[in-house]
Design an enzyme around this catalytic site. Sequence first.
Site, PDB file in Angstrom:
ATOM      1  N   TYR A  14       0.833  -1.209   0.000  1.00  0.00           N
ATOM      2  CA  TYR A  14       0.000   0.000   0.000  1.00  0.00           C
ATOM      3  C   TYR A  14       0.867   1.259   0.000  1.00  0.00           C
ATOM      4  O   TYR A  14       0.640   2.181  -0.790  1.00  0.00           O
ATOM      5  CB  TYR A  14      -0.913  -0.015   1.219  1.00  0.00           C
ATOM      6  CG  TYR A  14      -1.967   1.065   1.197  1.00  0.00           C
ATOM      7  CD1 TYR A  14      -3.047   0.998   0.326  1.00  0.00           C
ATOM      8  CD2 TYR A  14      -1.876   2.159   2.050  1.00  0.00           C
ATOM      9  CE1 TYR A  14      -4.014   1.992   0.300  1.00  0.00           C
ATOM     10  CE2 TYR A  14      -2.835   3.159   2.040  1.00  0.00           C
ATOM     11  CZ  TYR A  14      -3.901   3.070   1.164  1.00  0.00           C
ATOM     12  OH  TYR A  14      -4.856   4.063   1.145  1.00  0.00           O
ATOM     13  N   LYS A  32       1.118   3.763  -3.275  1.00  0.00           N
ATOM     14  CA  LYS A  32       0.593   5.123  -3.143  1.00  0.00           C
ATOM     15  C   LYS A  32       1.677   6.168  -3.399  1.00  0.00           C
ATOM     16  O   LYS A  32       1.408   7.243  -3.940  1.00  0.00           O
ATOM     17  CB  LYS A  32      -0.047   5.311  -1.771  1.00  0.00           C
ATOM     18  CG  LYS A  32      -1.358   4.541  -1.617  1.00  0.00           C
ATOM     19  CD  LYS A  32      -2.372   4.916  -2.690  1.00  0.00           C
ATOM     20  CE  LYS A  32      -3.723   4.247  -2.503  1.00  0.00           C
ATOM     21  NZ  LYS A  32      -4.708   4.643  -3.533  1.00  0.00           N
TER      22      LYS A  32
END
Length: 280
Positions: free
Chosen positions: A175, A179
């Site tokens: 994640y 991102k």
Amino acid sequence: MVDRPNEERRDVVVVTGAGGMGVAVARRLGNGRNVLLADASSQGLDRAVTALTDEGYAVRGMVTDVSDRGAVHKLAEAADAEGRVAAVVHTAGVSPATGPAKTIVDVNLLGTAHVIDAFETVATRGTSLVVISSMAGHVASLSREEEAALATTATEDLLGLHVVTAIGDDAQTAYIVTKRANHLRVQAAAVAWNLRGARINSVSPGVIATAMSRAEAASPSGAHMMQMLDASGSGRVGTPGEIADAVAFLTGPESSYITGTDLLVDGGQAAWLRLHFRPR
């Protein structure tokens, strides 16, 4: 969508992701425009389209898996056929509480690259693309070489990068890295979009009151997430409407000189992590 001949060539707003943020963005940007809403879940998409249609929006749904390059290009072609693509808002994403590392990489990294690539081909003067990233991208610890590779490697080669394969099965790392990659891909694409008279930016939300954040709050890391909100002084979660307001700014005329950058909408959480957080 109601068939009205005089609406056929209205400006088009494309929103990927039919969750809380996606629907809020569609409401905020959809007045007087045709909305093309995309999601991988046909059931979730149908619910969102029905709700928006009942509220008077001219909206059409298109089932789209953003990790599938061909599907995203079909979405871009459909939008271009419907009218001038005024805004594209990419909200589709997966968090550690809602998917494994592989899915996070496929959707958050590869899917975002597909959206940037596909919609560059239909962007015209005034088109604005906003990628919904996360404040998690601001706490990534990557080398300059890793960041350069994530920014500029051809989309079809992204999954083979060492910085990506090294993620393994670690969903949290997936994640954070994906991102951060969102920020980098946006920066790298800004020149090509400028040459079309178009703009591209990202928004990095903090903890927003959506189904995804509720799943995160209920996960093993949820307690830490909520403690961070209190420690940073914000004391509350954000709302989808606040993200939609930020997106409206970045797709509107007030931001015509803003491109290739990221806007943090996180209640000061990233600032707290950088300057005040002391690991035990």
